[in-house]
Design a protein around this motif. Structure first.
Motif, PDB file in Angstrom:
ATOM      1  N   GLY A 194      29.356  34.780  40.194  1.00 25.66           N
ATOM      2  CA  GLY A 194      28.593  35.457  39.154  1.00 25.66           C
ATOM      3  C   GLY A 194      27.782  34.509  38.294  1.00 25.66           C
ATOM      4  N   SER A 195      28.313  33.313  38.015  1.00 32.21           N
ATOM      5  CA  SER A 195      27.576  32.360  37.183  1.00 32.21           C
ATOM      6  C   SER A 195      26.308  31.871  37.876  1.00 32.21           C
TER       7      SER A 195
ATOM      8  N   ARG B 227      53.786  36.519  37.922  1.00 31.37           N
ATOM      9  CA  ARG B 227      53.834  36.241  36.481  1.00 31.37           C
ATOM     10  C   ARG B 227      53.381  37.452  35.680  1.00 31.37           C
ATOM     11  N   SER B 228      52.405  38.203  36.210  1.00 31.57           N
ATOM     12  CA  SER B 228      51.913  39.407  35.532  1.00 31.57           C
ATOM     13  C   SER B 228      52.679  40.659  35.933  1.00 31.57           C
ATOM     14  N   LYS B 229      53.606  40.508  36.898  1.00 27.98           N
ATOM     15  CA  LYS B 229      54.408  41.630  37.392  1.00 27.98           C
ATOM     16  C   LYS B 229      53.509  42.739  37.951  1.00 27.98           C
ATOM     17  N   LEU B 230      52.545  42.343  38.791  1.00 30.53           N
ATOM     18  CA  LEU B 230      51.592  43.290  39.368  1.00 30.53           C
ATOM     19  C   LEU B 230      51.532  43.132  40.878  1.00 30.53           C
ATOM     20  N   TYR B 231      51.225  44.254  41.563  1.00 35.78           N
ATOM     21  CA  TYR B 231      50.942  44.251  42.995  1.00 35.78           C
ATOM     22  C   TYR B 231      49.708  45.127  43.175  1.00 35.78           C
ATOM     23  N   ILE B 232      48.528  44.501  43.147  1.00 30.93           N
ATOM     24  CA  ILE B 232      47.262  45.230  43.138  1.00 30.93           C
ATOM     25  C   ILE B 232      46.276  44.594  44.108  1.00 30.93           C
ATOM     26  N   SER B 233      45.156  45.291  44.321  1.00 29.14           N
ATOM     27  CA  SER B 233      44.089  44.786  45.178  1.00 29.14           C
ATOM     28  C   SER B 233      43.383  43.611  44.516  1.00 29.14           C
ATOM     29  N   ALA B 234      43.024  42.602  45.324  1.00 27.39           N
ATOM     30  CA  ALA B 234      42.291  41.450  44.802  1.00 27.39           C
ATOM     31  C   ALA B 234      40.837  41.791  44.507  1.00 27.39           C
ATOM     32  N   ILE B 235      40.357  42.939  45.009  1.00 28.20           N
ATOM     33  CA  ILE B 235      38.948  43.312  44.822  1.00 28.20           C
ATOM     34  C   ILE B 235      38.623  43.499  43.346  1.00 28.20           C
ATOM     35  N   LEU B 236      39.514  44.151  42.600  1.00 27.34           N
ATOM     36  CA  LEU B 236      39.244  44.439  41.197  1.00 27.34           C
ATOM     37  C   LEU B 236      39.116  43.171  40.350  1.00 27.34           C
ATOM     38  N   PRO B 237      40.070  42.218  40.396  1.00 22.57           N
ATOM     39  CA  PRO B 237      39.874  40.984  39.629  1.00 22.57           C
ATOM     40  C   PRO B 237      38.669  40.171  40.093  1.00 22.57           C
ATOM     41  N   LEU B 238      38.328  40.242  41.395  1.00 23.33           N
ATOM     42  CA  LEU B 238      37.124  39.555  41.868  1.00 23.33           C
ATOM     43  C   LEU B 238      35.873  40.128  41.204  1.00 23.33           C
ATOM     44  N   LEU B 239      35.802  41.465  41.113  1.00 26.53           N
ATOM     45  CA  LEU B 239      34.644  42.105  40.476  1.00 26.53           C
ATOM     46  C   LEU B 239      34.589  41.801  38.985  1.00 26.53           C
ATOM     47  N   ILE B 240      35.753  41.785  38.334  1.00 31.49           N
ATOM     48  CA  ILE B 240      35.790  41.442  36.912  1.00 31.49           C
ATOM     49  C   ILE B 240      35.291  40.010  36.704  1.00 31.49           C
ATOM     50  N   GLY B 241      35.751  39.088  37.544  1.00 30.25           N
ATOM     51  CA  GLY B 241      35.304  37.705  37.452  1.00 30.25           C
ATOM     52  C   GLY B 241      33.814  37.560  37.692  1.00 30.25           C
ATOM     53  N   PHE B 242      33.287  38.328  38.660  1.00 28.85           N
ATOM     54  CA  PHE B 242      31.851  38.282  38.956  1.00 28.85           C
ATOM     55  C   PHE B 242      31.024  38.719  37.745  1.00 28.85           C
ATOM     56  N   MET B 243      31.425  39.813  37.109  1.00 29.26           N
ATOM     57  CA  MET B 243      30.720  40.306  35.925  1.00 29.26           C
ATOM     58  C   MET B 243      30.766  39.286  34.794  1.00 29.26           C
ATOM     59  N   VAL B 244      31.923  38.682  34.602  1.00 33.99           N
ATOM     60  CA  VAL B 244      32.072  37.689  33.541  1.00 33.99           C
ATOM     61  C   VAL B 244      31.207  36.464  33.815  1.00 33.99           C
ATOM     62  N   GLY B 245      31.078  36.066  35.076  1.00 30.79           N
ATOM     63  CA  GLY B 245      30.233  34.930  35.425  1.00 30.79           C
ATOM     64  C   GLY B 245      28.776  35.178  35.080  1.00 30.79           C
TER      65      GLY B 245
ATOM     66  N   LEU C 134      27.679  37.264  32.719  1.00 30.92           N
ATOM     67  CA  LEU C 134      27.591  37.263  31.263  1.00 30.92           C
ATOM     68  C   LEU C 134      27.629  35.841  30.708  1.00 30.92           C
ATOM     69  N   ALA C 135      28.430  34.977  31.324  1.00 34.16           N
ATOM     70  CA  ALA C 135      28.537  33.597  30.860  1.00 34.16           C
ATOM     71  C   ALA C 135      27.191  32.893  30.926  1.00 34.16           C
ATOM     72  N   ALA C 136      26.421  33.166  31.959  1.00 39.52           N
ATOM     73  CA  ALA C 136      25.129  32.503  32.131  1.00 39.52           C
ATOM     74  C   ALA C 136      24.049  33.103  31.236  1.00 39.52           C
ATOM     75  N   ILE C 137      23.985  34.431  31.152  1.00 31.60           N
ATOM     76  CA  ILE C 137      22.901  35.080  30.410  1.00 31.60           C
ATOM     77  C   ILE C 137      23.151  35.079  28.902  1.00 31.60           C
ATOM     78  N   MET C 138      24.410  35.300  28.497  1.00 31.72           N
ATOM     79  CA  MET C 138      24.717  35.447  27.084  1.00 31.72           C
ATOM     80  C   MET C 138      25.349  34.205  26.466  1.00 31.72           C
ATOM     81  N   GLY C 139      25.655  33.203  27.266  1.00 30.53           N
ATOM     82  CA  GLY C 139      26.270  32.011  26.715  1.00 30.53           C
ATOM     83  C   GLY C 139      27.680  32.241  26.238  1.00 30.53           C
ATOM     84  N   VAL C 140      28.442  33.041  26.955  1.00 31.70           N
ATOM     85  CA  VAL C 140      29.803  33.358  26.543  1.00 31.70           C
ATOM     86  C   VAL C 140      30.765  32.998  27.664  1.00 31.70           C
ATOM     87  N   GLY C 141      32.043  32.840  27.314  1.00 31.26           N
ATOM     88  CA  GLY C 141      33.055  32.634  28.335  1.00 31.26           C
ATOM     89  C   GLY C 141      33.402  33.939  29.028  1.00 31.26           C
ATOM     90  N   GLY C 142      33.046  35.046  28.374  1.00 31.03           N
ATOM     91  CA  GLY C 142      33.319  36.360  28.949  1.00 31.03           C
ATOM     92  C   GLY C 142      34.658  36.926  28.555  1.00 31.03           C
TER      93      GLY C 142
END
Length: 308
Positions: free
Chosen positions: A93-94, A169-187, A189-197
């Motif tokens: 995303g970055s 550690r988070s006590k979760l059993y979920i699809s990796a697709i969702l955190p990948l998409l969240i990370g992509f969006m944050v990347g 935002l980090a570039a355009i808005m100058g934020v860590g997200g």
């Protein structure tokens, strides 16, 4: 005490800039956010050109996030496996975000794009988080034995996606697709808005993934380190908007502030942290929205577009 910034082409007060870095570092350690959503507007209000503010403060995010992660690691509040999955999406995303930043800058619309992005994202995220966390606090006071509205173990259609992974550690059993998409969006935002997200990632990890709030803070900071570092390097190489003097001043204040913030955050409940973060986000959003709508002190401004 004044010092000249070569890239921003202006003089700034050293103590004031150190104070900005310290405050943002404190918020980073306390809430698990990089602090860019606050620091970038502060730098812009101080007179630093928006493009330079966005490119430079990514360096500060790296330092404050490292300090915050070290403090949370000592308490066992970092899910490294989740952090690496978020990181993969964030790095991609970055790269996309820096390309969009360069395109908007060539079109002469980068300042407007930065301000509008802040108002839209801060308003939406801050409003939703404030309503949820405030209602949780009210319910807790009415029924002290009750549980929060959302947490680990609660599932939705998103948890039925393929490519499932177990995050112990988070006590979760979920699809990796969702955190990948969240990370992509944050990347992006980090570039355009100058934020860590973090102001987007923290609510997403709590409400979409169902992670415990205390683990979210440390994990968010871990991912932010690498996304912000890659963003800073790309901004310096592609757009030449990183002022190293300003970055070093912000770094010095941020490292100390992050350690103090992590200690304070450990003493608060998850819903208390969320309502405080939401209130801060909404205040920054309100100030930026007012500046966009108010009559400027100077009706005309002059600038130059970069030559191709």
């Amino acid at each position: 005490m004044q010092i000249y910034l070569p890239i921003a082409e202006m003089s700034v007060n050293v103590l004031l800039v150190l104070g900005m870095g310290g405050v943002v570092g404190f918020l980073s350690g306390m809430f698990g956010v990089g602090g860019g959503f606050l620091l970038t507007p502060l730098l812009i209000l101080y007179g630093v050109p928006p493009a330079v503010a966005v490119g430079t403060q990514a360096n500060q995010i790296v330092a404050s996030s490292i300090a915050g992660v070290l403090a949370h690691m000592r308490r066992g509040n970092v899910d490294f496996k989740m952090g690496f999955v978020l990181l993969v999406g964030g790095l991609v995303g970055s790269v996309v975000g820096v390309w969009l930043f360069a395109l908007l800058r060539r079109l002469g619309q980068i300042d407007l794009a930065i301000s509008l992005s802040y108002v839209v994202f801060l308003g939406a995220v801050g409003g939703l988080m404030f309503v949820e966390s405030a209602s949780t606090l009210v319910k807790r006071r009415r029924s002290p034995g009750g549980s929060s509205a959302r947490g680990p173990g609660r599932h939705s259609w998103m948890h039925g996606l393929p490519l499932k992974m177990r995050f112990r550690r988070s006590k979760l059993y979920i699809s990796a697709i969702l955190p990948l998409l969240i990370g992509f969006m944050v990347g992006i935002l980090a570039a355009i808005m100058g934020v860590g997200g973090g102001f987007v990632m923290v609510p997403a990890m709590i409400y979409l993934l169902g992670m415990p709030t205390q683990v979210v803070i440390g994990t968010s900071l871990f991912q932010i380190i690498f996304v912000a570092a890659s963003t800073a390097m790309l901004q310096a190489a592609v757009n030449q908007t990183v002022d190293i003097v300003l970055a070093l001043l912000l770094l010095a204040g941020a490292v100390f502030g992050a350690q103090v913030g992590a200690k304070v955050g450990a003493r608060l409940r998850g819903e208390q942290l969320r309502v405080l973060l939401a209130a801060l986000v909404l205040m920054v959003c309100g100030k930026l929205a007012y500046d966009l709508m108010s009559t400027p002190t100077e009706i005309f401004s002059f600038g130059t577009l970069p030559l191709n």
